[in-house]
Design a protein around this motif. Sequence first.
Motif, PDB file in Angstrom:
ATOM      1  N   UNK B  11     -28.929  36.507-109.740  1.00 27.69           N
ATOM      2  CA  UNK B  11     -29.672  37.314-108.781  1.00 27.69           C
ATOM      3  C   UNK B  11     -28.731  37.762-107.658  1.00 27.69           C
ATOM      4  N   UNK B  12     -28.498  39.058-107.608  1.00 33.45           N
ATOM      5  CA  UNK B  12     -27.583  39.625-106.613  1.00 33.45           C
ATOM      6  C   UNK B  12     -28.437  40.332-105.563  1.00 33.45           C
ATOM      7  N   UNK B  13     -28.218  39.988-104.294  1.00 37.14           N
ATOM      8  CA  UNK B  13     -29.050  40.601-103.242  1.00 37.14           C
ATOM      9  C   UNK B  13     -28.186  41.242-102.151  1.00 37.14           C
ATOM     10  N   UNK B  14     -28.325  42.532-102.027  1.00 34.25           N
ATOM     11  CA  UNK B  14     -27.706  43.309-100.934  1.00 34.25           C
ATOM     12  C   UNK B  14     -26.223  42.984-100.743  1.00 34.25           C
ATOM     13  N   UNK B  15     -25.495  42.903-101.831  1.00 34.61           N
ATOM     14  CA  UNK B  15     -24.078  42.534-101.711  1.00 34.61           C
ATOM     15  C   UNK B  15     -23.236  43.755-101.340  1.00 34.61           C
ATOM     16  N   UNK B  16     -22.459  43.577-100.278  1.00 34.04           N
ATOM     17  CA  UNK B  16     -21.497  44.623 -99.928  1.00 34.04           C
ATOM     18  C   UNK B  16     -20.102  44.011 -99.957  1.00 34.04           C
ATOM     19  N   UNK B  17     -19.135  44.856-100.217  1.00 32.43           N
ATOM     20  CA  UNK B  17     -17.744  44.405-100.154  1.00 32.43           C
ATOM     21  C   UNK B  17     -16.871  45.511 -99.585  1.00 32.43           C
ATOM     22  N   UNK B  18     -16.265  45.211 -98.454  1.00 36.58           N
ATOM     23  CA  UNK B  18     -15.283  46.125 -97.880  1.00 36.58           C
ATOM     24  C   UNK B  18     -13.951  45.397 -97.884  1.00 36.58           C
ATOM     25  N   UNK B  19     -12.971  45.976 -98.562  1.00 33.28           N
ATOM     26  CA  UNK B  19     -11.655  45.338 -98.627  1.00 33.28           C
ATOM     27  C   UNK B  19     -10.917  45.491 -97.298  1.00 33.28           C
ATOM     28  N   UNK B  20      -9.874  44.672 -97.145  1.00 32.62           N
ATOM     29  CA  UNK B  20      -9.128  44.681 -95.882  1.00 32.62           C
ATOM     30  C   UNK B  20      -8.613  46.073 -95.514  1.00 32.62           C
ATOM     31  N   UNK B  21      -8.254  46.841 -96.526  1.00 36.91           N
ATOM     32  CA  UNK B  21      -7.751  48.185 -96.281  1.00 36.91           C
ATOM     33  C   UNK B  21      -8.814  49.155 -95.788  1.00 36.91           C
ATOM     34  N   UNK B  22     -10.078  48.709 -95.793  1.00 36.19           N
ATOM     35  CA  UNK B  22     -11.147  49.569 -95.300  1.00 36.19           C
ATOM     36  C   UNK B  22     -11.981  50.201 -96.408  1.00 36.19           C
ATOM     37  N   UNK B  23     -11.546  50.037 -97.661  1.00 38.38           N
ATOM     38  CA  UNK B  23     -12.282  50.633 -98.774  1.00 38.38           C
ATOM     39  C   UNK B  23     -13.549  49.828 -99.070  1.00 38.38           C
ATOM     40  N   UNK B  24     -14.668  50.521 -99.114  1.00 40.88           N
ATOM     41  CA  UNK B  24     -15.929  49.848 -99.428  1.00 40.88           C
ATOM     42  C   UNK B  24     -16.204  49.999-100.916  1.00 40.88           C
ATOM     43  N   UNK B  25     -16.100  48.876-101.626  1.00 41.78           N
ATOM     44  CA  UNK B  25     -16.255  48.918-103.076  1.00 41.78           C
ATOM     45  C   UNK B  25     -17.707  48.705-103.497  1.00 41.78           C
ATOM     46  N   UNK B  26     -18.468  47.972-102.698  1.00 36.48           N
ATOM     47  CA  UNK B  26     -19.891  47.746-103.010  1.00 36.48           C
ATOM     48  C   UNK B  26     -20.715  48.061-101.759  1.00 36.48           C
ATOM     49  N   UNK B  27     -21.743  48.885-101.963  1.00 40.38           N
ATOM     50  CA  UNK B  27     -22.551  49.306-100.806  1.00 40.38           C
ATOM     51  C   UNK B  27     -23.982  48.803-100.945  1.00 40.38           C
ATOM     52  N   UNK B  28     -24.142  47.496-100.876  1.00 44.81           N
ATOM     53  CA  UNK B  28     -25.509  46.967-100.922  1.00 44.81           C
ATOM     54  C   UNK B  28     -26.090  46.945-102.324  1.00 44.81           C
ATOM     55  N   UNK B  29     -25.465  46.153-103.183  1.00 40.98           N
ATOM     56  CA  UNK B  29     -25.920  46.069-104.571  1.00 40.98           C
ATOM     57  C   UNK B  29     -26.945  44.945-104.728  1.00 40.98           C
TER      58      UNK B  29
END
Lengths: 253, 313
Positions: B11-29
């Motif tokens: 169960x994945x809830x509202x997962x976001x991931x922004x890498x150190x370089x500033x790139x947002x790879x996941x926007x609330x999955x």
Amino acid sequence: MNLIAIKAIYVYEMTRFFRTLLQSFISPVISTSLYFVVFGGAIGSRIETVEGISYGAFIVPGLIMLSVMTQSTANASFGIYFPKFIGTVYELLSAPVSYVEILIGYVGAAATKALLVGLIILGTAFLFVDLQIAHPIAMMAFLVMTCFSFSLLGFIIGIWARSFEQLQLIPLLVITPLVFLGGSFYSVSMLPPIWQSITMFNPVVYLISGFRWAFFDSAEVSIGLSLFAIALFTGVCIAIIGWIFKTGYRLKS
Amino acid sequence: MSGERMSAIVSVKDVTKTYDGGFTALKGVSLDIEQGEILALLGPNGAGKTTLISVICGMVNATSGTVEVGGYDIVEKFRGARSLIGLVPQELSLEPFETVLNSVKFSRGLFGKPRDDDYIERTLRQLSLWDKKDARVKELSGGMKRRVLIAKALSHEPRVLFLDEPSAGVDVELRKDMWEIVRGLREDGVTIILTTHYIEEAEAIADRVGVINGGEILLVKDKAELMSQMGQKQLTIELHQPVTQMPEALSGYNLSIGNDGYCLEYSYDTRGDRTGITSLLSDLAAQGLMLKDVSTSQSSLEDIFVGLVEGAA
């Protein structure tokens, strides 16, 4: 505590070590023998005694320390750097193991290998010089502590390194000079006064002095200070590793 | 899989991931993966597929959001969560000098499972690797290495298996073999999540298909539902004379008028016993409509996929 995982890492690392038996065991023996021939035989024959000990015997603790420190650092740094380099670190990170367990597995194996090398060199030394160990238990304790603390340092280097060049950098630029300048092949009292003072900032001096005390029952610095130095060094390494694990530094993005 | 909904094992809830370089790879999955299903995550390169898997498996820390696997939070109760997961990475990351058997045994130990030679042998045999058990990994072909990665992932008997681009660089034969293996695992009750950018792979083995692009899940649907959308075909009938009004006799057909009356569009289901084309054509003739041309078109999963991805871009 996931003991099975610790054992798996330990056994895997030791298997790698025995697979490269030639480099692992034989090369330190050969290089140590060369040190004995050159320093003990050629140069040592012109030096009668250092602090009442024949020069050949005097350099044994320093030689063992030199090998043990470089071996511990190299083993542990390579052990954790290699999975990062080839990508297999994904498995460590996705396994149900804590960082402490990873650390125990890798550092335990690296320290074991270094300890074996140290003992082999000690065995080799008996072939070349007449040697007596005044405090065998203390000698083993110093050896084991040095293996562990420098393996911790190696672990930090392995995590920090982003290339094989960086992996070599710290051992070449820092550890080797410190060990050579730490009284491996001479007594600190043989140095000019100013250098004696500078040398006191070199942590390796305390380790070699303590180790030499275990052999010959005489030391340049007090044994308590030696123990304190090794404890401090270990503590600093553990603190850095704690920070690395907390932040995931160069392990996790 | 039966139509009934089973409980979510991941169960994945509202997962976001922004890498150190500033790139947002996941926007609330947010995503629920049901026990025992095969979910295919489709998406172009850079869509966030690998990042999502890496977050769930523990290689990447999420910036925000939570993930539970088998009810265990992946951060708070990482041991419980991770021991359920097997991961086959996209890259052929293997220690080259180690033997196949040692490599697989190591994985089992690392996951804290006691030694079980029989299970390892069964797994290696299932993957046609038993003959190669004493070979060093570097001596194996790319396809064989991929199998070793699968064997390592299965070595600790996971309940959830992630396959990141399992077909990347794999020949057709091995791909088919792999599909068989995946189906076999599902029969054993293993939940499987695979990422792919091959539509045919999703079509061939998935129960559900999720489409991810730009760090967002655009849709998650039963493959059967998607297939039924795909199963719809359009018959386009061009006419010599335009029709202004649908003749009464043709009202029973699913017809629409296009191109100023010069064209009739007929939608039908290819999977039905009768498409209705024969009767439509004879009814058209009976109405005196002269046909200029006929053509058919079908939306594929690829069309749906491209439409979604472009629509979101």
